[in-house]
Each structure stands twice: as structure tokens, then as C-alpha cells.
Motif scaffolding. Structure first.
Motif, PDB file in Angstrom:
ATOM      1  N   ASN A 141      23.683  29.621   3.924  1.00 58.04           N
ATOM      2  CA  ASN A 141      22.985  30.180   2.763  1.00 58.04           C
ATOM      3  C   ASN A 141      22.058  29.180   2.083  1.00 58.04           C
ATOM      4  N   LEU A 177      26.546  36.939  -0.530  1.00 60.81           N
ATOM      5  CA  LEU A 177      25.748  36.032  -1.366  1.00 60.81           C
ATOM      6  C   LEU A 177      26.562  34.846  -1.884  1.00 60.81           C
ATOM      7  N   ASN A 178      27.849  34.861  -1.569  1.00 58.05           N
ATOM      8  CA  ASN A 178      28.736  33.772  -1.998  1.00 58.05           C
ATOM      9  C   ASN A 178      28.802  33.657  -3.515  1.00 58.05           C
ATOM     10  N   ILE A 179      28.970  34.795  -4.161  1.00 57.90           N
ATOM     11  CA  ILE A 179      29.063  34.828  -5.627  1.00 57.90           C
ATOM     12  C   ILE A 179      30.535  34.938  -6.005  1.00 57.90           C
ATOM     13  N   ILE A 198      28.824  42.532  -0.993  1.00 49.20           N
ATOM     14  CA  ILE A 198      27.590  41.794  -1.301  1.00 49.20           C
ATOM     15  C   ILE A 198      27.934  40.444  -1.926  1.00 49.20           C
ATOM     16  N   ARG A 199      28.960  40.447  -2.782  1.00 48.14           N
ATOM     17  CA  ARG A 199      29.388  39.172  -3.399  1.00 48.14           C
ATOM     18  C   ARG A 199      29.782  38.170  -2.319  1.00 48.14           C
ATOM     19  N   CYS A 249      12.989  37.934   3.610  1.00 43.75           N
ATOM     20  CA  CYS A 249      13.316  38.983   2.626  1.00 43.75           C
ATOM     21  C   CYS A 249      13.985  40.167   3.323  1.00 43.75           C
ATOM     22  N   MET A 300      18.936  28.750   4.045  1.00 43.58           N
ATOM     23  CA  MET A 300      18.120  29.966   3.916  1.00 43.58           C
ATOM     24  C   MET A 300      17.364  29.940   2.591  1.00 43.58           C
ATOM     25  N   PHE A 301      18.073  29.533   1.558  1.00 42.97           N
ATOM     26  CA  PHE A 301      17.476  29.445   0.217  1.00 42.97           C
ATOM     27  C   PHE A 301      16.283  28.482   0.234  1.00 42.97           C
ATOM     28  N   MET A 358      17.488  39.238   4.272  1.00 41.02           N
ATOM     29  CA  MET A 358      18.318  39.286   3.056  1.00 41.02           C
ATOM     30  C   MET A 358      18.676  40.740   2.739  1.00 41.02           C
ATOM     31  N   LEU A 400      13.321  29.847   2.357  1.00 36.95           N
ATOM     32  CA  LEU A 400      12.572  30.896   1.667  1.00 36.95           C
ATOM     33  C   LEU A 400      11.644  30.296   0.617  1.00 36.95           C
ATOM     34  N   ASN A 401      12.144  29.319  -0.111  1.00 34.36           N
ATOM     35  CA  ASN A 401      11.303  28.665  -1.117  1.00 34.36           C
ATOM     36  C   ASN A 401      10.124  27.948  -0.450  1.00 34.36           C
TER      37      ASN A 401
END
Lengths: 190, 317
Positions: free
Chosen positions: A109, A151-153, A147-148, A132, A112-113, A135, A116-117
């Protein structure tokens, strides 16, 4: 400073040098830079596509060498692809990807972050749109709980210190105490 | 430094780009993931969401909200004692079931309101009433009364009688309603009429604003004779019925030659009319008759413009 060479070695006439935030230099074929609107505009403004113009290294202060390496891999693979065109807004988003893309984006993740940036900063629309879509494909059809996980929330739910049972610390995660199925934004009538 | 969380920590422009690629159902689910995402979605509602939302009520059983996402996602609401049993189905398979306190119509309305708030326009693609049992009109009336005014592009009456359709139709907003579909029209038994086949009497329905304003109508009434005059105000018509007089078919042709509204008219007849009468009015077909299909086609010039009216007669075994 070391100098990384992409798979196909560009000649001095048809390349520019970009410098990552950690000071690493990369020789980039001008053909590859066409996929990045940021680089293409810069090359056009400074007329770096002319052989008689001295080309200074281009500092990319927001992009690390690891990210740049990954970006070059993408640019190389799509070297002969037709120019990217934005899909119509009514175009139904496809969540199928070529195998190479799936393997390329099979990364943690945090990577990926960062990728994307970087794609956003360099304005590489095909890469940006693909990430996108990836994702979105990981989110679509899943429950909030799933989803959590994707997204590792973890921040909204805490375990009770005595029982170890998850408790809802932030009401938003349970939609004001409503069931997982419910989609409604407002709490149920009492 | 804490690790970045996918999507949540994305710049706003990136977050919006990902949301644009999601369907309505996924966006509503994403709202429930965490406070950050909920706030972002509420403050920046996705703009390009063309997901179709449909409602189907099956009196005596359930009412459901259906979305294409890209699979068919359904939320089904059933009365369950004093509560409401709520099912989440994906591609018609039940994924989760919960029971909530409160009337099932209240729970349905709450969810519908939540969905339509994020839909690209506050109009359903379709509202379908599927009547499989006779005499459950009260439940549909209650549901429609509670909704108040149904904003939908299409209404489908499946297995309803003409009296029921006349009672339900005023609940639909005539400005939004474009299509009326009547399937498997229920034939009410009347003591004074013993014939198996009877004339389709649309008197109560055709005075309504909904019938007058709609552009398309599709009706399946196999046990009825149909009068064509009831359908000449539409742009597109599809009728399946027992029988129609040749005079009515001639009337359609004459109406096409003078009407600027009529665009497409399709009729399926259980009992076929006499072809000789058609020849007497239309003349012989403009194209040679196909010996295999027995299909005949006539062409007529429309006097007011350069368009040509085509009439095809296709016998089906």
C-alpha cells in the motif's frame, strides 16, 4: 552521483537527465518523456528536443530514486502505446487489467501511495488512471469492513481493554449504530 | 512518521479521481469506512455517477432497491414481526441479512433517501409493481402514499388490473415519467361479461396526466381487444394483445402520415387479421413477399416531410 540507464540506452541527442530527490541521475529517452505531460511541457519550454540546446539536469524534488525506477519501468512498457485519451464520462469503467499491469501494481500500500503521487506530479495520465482504476476495483462490491481491510484503516475501531471485543470509538464507522447493510447517511428514526 | 493510508491520505484531486471510477453503491459503502472519507464524499459528491437505481415492490413479500454496480446489487426490505428484515444481495445471492426495528417502509424510505442523495439526479430509472397475488392493493397504496410522489423515468405494472393501475398511476410524477409498461395485465372477472376476450377499457387511465405526458408505452394484454385510438398520443408504442381490427391498423397508418409525434408502433396479435382487407386498403406490398417468412412490407411517402413510413407485417408461427 551514479547514473542509472534504462533498458534501451538513449543517445546524448535524444535524452534528458532527471535527478531524483535523493540525488540519483536517470537518463531518459525523449520518446519516453512524451507520456509525462509535466516533462513534455518542460522539454518543449526549454527546447530540449533541439540538438543544439544545452540540456541541464531536471531536478524532480518530489520523487525518490525507487519511485523513478518504477516510473521508468512503466514508461518503457508503454513506449509504443498510442497516445492516452481521456475516456468519456459515460464510459463504463473497466476493472480488467493486462497481466503485466497487475504484476506491476502488485505492490504494498505505501508503495502504491507513493507511485500514485509520483504519477500525479509527473502527470502521466495512463499510469494515474490505471492506479485509480486498480484502487476502485479493490473497493467496488465490498462491505465497509472489507474496504477497511483493503485500505488498512484501523483507527475507527478499538478493542475494549477488559473484554477484547471491538468497540466503536468513532460512530462514523458504524453509521451511527446502524447495521453494516444500511447505506443511509442519517440515523434511523426513533 | 506514520504510514500513509491508501485513499484516505490521498490529495483531494486524487481522491476525487478514484471516486469517479466507483459506482453509487460503492461510494455509499465507502462513506461508512471512516470519518475522513465520509466527510470528503459529503463535501465533494462525485459528479459522474450514472448508476441506474430501480425500485421493485412485490406486495405481500418485499420492496427492494436495485443498482447495477457493475453486478446487480439489491437491498431487500421485508416485514418481520415488528421489525424489518433487510437483505443485501449481490447478483441475486444473499450476502448479509439483518433485522432492524421499525416498519419496513420506514427503513426502505430511509435507505432510498440516502441513495438518491448521491445519485446524479433525483429520478429512479424504473419503479416496478409486481403483483403476483390478487387483492394486495392496500400494501402498494400504503407504500406509494408514504413515498408521496414517485420520481421515476419508467413505471412497470406487472400482473396488475386496470383498476389497480388507475389507482396507482397518480402517485407518479408526470413531469419525470416517460415510459409506462404494463405486463401480463390481470383480467378482472365481471359477472355481466362472460366472454373470455374483452375490450381493453383505458377510460380511467387515459385521462391521467401521467398517461398523457408519457412518450413510450408498452402493454401486454393477451386476453384483450385493443383500441388503437388510446395510443396515438405516444411516440413509441408496443402492444401485444388478442386482436385488433383492420380498421385500427389502417388508422395507425393514417395517423403516421399526419402526426409529428408518432415514431414507432409495434403490434403483436394472438389472432391474426384478414390479409385481404389489408391489401384492399394498402394495396399489394411494396417489396416481393419472402416465401420463407411470409413477411410483407409497404412503404408510404409522408407528405409533410422527406421521411418514409414503413409498415411490416411479420407472421409468427
Amino acid at each position: 552521483m551514479s547514473c542509472e540507464e534504462p533498458t534501451t540506452s538513449p543517445t546524448p541527442e535524444n535524452n534528458i537527465t532527471v535527478v531524483s530527490s535523493d540525488g540519483k541521475e536517470f537518463l531518459l529517452d525523449l520518446k519516453l518523456t512524451e507520456q509525462s505531460e509535466t516533462l513534455a511541457r518542460l522539454i518543449s519550454n526549454f527546447e530540449y528536443d533541439r540538438t543544439d540546446v544545452k540540456k541541464d539536469p531536471v531536478p524532480l524534488g518530489n520523487i525518490t530514486s525507487a519511485q523513478m525506477q518504477k516510473i521508468i519501468e512503466w514508461l518503457q512498457h508503454h513506449r509504443y502505446y498510442p497516445k492516452w485519451e481521456q475516456n468519456d464520462i459515460h464510459y463504463s469503467t473497466s476493472f480488467t487489467f493486462e497481466t503485466w499491469v497487475e504484476e506491476y501494481l502488485n505492490i504494498p500500500n505505501n508503495e502504491m501511495f507513493e507511485l500514485l503521487n509520483a504519477a500525479n506530479y509527473l502527470n502521466i495520465p495512463r499510469l494515474f488512471s490505471t492506479i485509480c482504476r486498480i484502487m476502485a476495483s479493490r473497493i467496488t462490491g465490498k462491505s465497509a469492513e472489507q474496504i477497511r481491510t483493503v485500505l488498512n484503516i484501523k483507527t475507527d475501531v478499538k478493542n475494549d481493554v477488559y473484554t477484547g471485543i471491538p468497540i466503536q470509538e468513532d460512530s462514523s464507522s458504524s453509521e451511527d449504530g446502524m447495521s453494516e447493510i444500511s447505506l443511509s447517511p442519517s440515523p434511523p428514526p426513533i | 512518521m506514520p504510514s500513509q493510508t491508501l485513499l484516505v491520505d490521498f490529495p483531494a484531486v486524487v481522491k476525487s479521481k478514484v471516486l469517479e471510477k466507483l459506482d453509487l453503491f460503492s461510494i455509499l459503502k465507502l462513506r461508512k469506512v471512516c470519518y475522513n472519507l465520509r466527510q470528503f464524499i459529503d463535501e465533494n459528491p462525485p459528479k459522474f455517477n450514472s448508476c441506474a437505481v430501480e425500485v421493485t415492490t412485490t406486495p405481500g413479500e418485499c420492496i427492494s432497491i436495485n443498482m447495477k454496480s457493475p453486478e446487480i446489487v439489491s437491498l431487500v426490505f421485508r416485514p418481520d414481526g415488528n421489525g424489518c428484515k433487510m437483505e443485501w444481495k449481490v447478483s441475486y445471492k444473499v450476502r448479509k441479512v439483518v433485522v432492524e426495528m421499525g416498519n419496513y417502509i420506514d427503513v426502505f424510505l430511509r435507505e432510498l433517501e440516502g441513495i438518491m442523495k448521491y445519485h446524479w439526479r433525483p429520478v429512479l430509472k424504473s419503479f416496478s409493481i409486481q403483483q403476483f397475488e390478487w387483492d394486495v392493493r392496500r400494501e402498494v397504496s400504503e407504500e406509494l402514499t408514504r413515498i408521496g410522489c414517485v420520481h421515476t423515468d419508467e413505471v412497470v405494472f406487472d400482473g396488475c388490473s386496470l383498476d389497480q393501475i388507475a389507482a396507482f398511476l397518480p402517485f407518479f410524477n408526470s413531469d419525470d415519467l416517460n415510459k409506462i409498461r404494463i405486463e401480463d395485465l390481470f383480467k378482472q372477472e365481471k359477472e355481466d361479461q362472460e366472454d373470455d376476450i374483452r375490450m381493453l377499457n383505458l377510460q380511467k387511465i387515459k385521462q391521467s396526466e401521467q398517461w398523457k405526458n408519457s412518450k413510450h408505452v408498452k402493454i401486454e394484454a393477451w386476453d384483450f381487444y385493443v383500441k388503437i385510438r388510446d395510443f396515438l398520443n405516444f411516440e413509441q408504442v408496443e402492444i401485444k394483445c388478442e386482436m385488433m381490427s383492420v380498421q385500427d391498423i389502417i388508422l395507425i397508418k393514417e395517423s403516421f402520415l399526419t402526426s409529428s409525434r408518432l415514431d414507432d408502433f409495434s403490434i403483436g396479435l394472438e389472432n391474426y387479421h384478414d390479409r385481404e382487407q389489408l391489401y384492399a386498403s394498402f394495396g399489394f406490398p411494396s417489396l416481393p413477399v419472402d416465401p420463407e417468412t411470409q413477411e410483407e412490407e409497404w412503404f408510404f411517402r409522408i407528405p409533410t416531410n422527406e421521411d418514409v413510413l414503413s409498415i411490416r407485417d411479420v407472421p409468427v408461427e
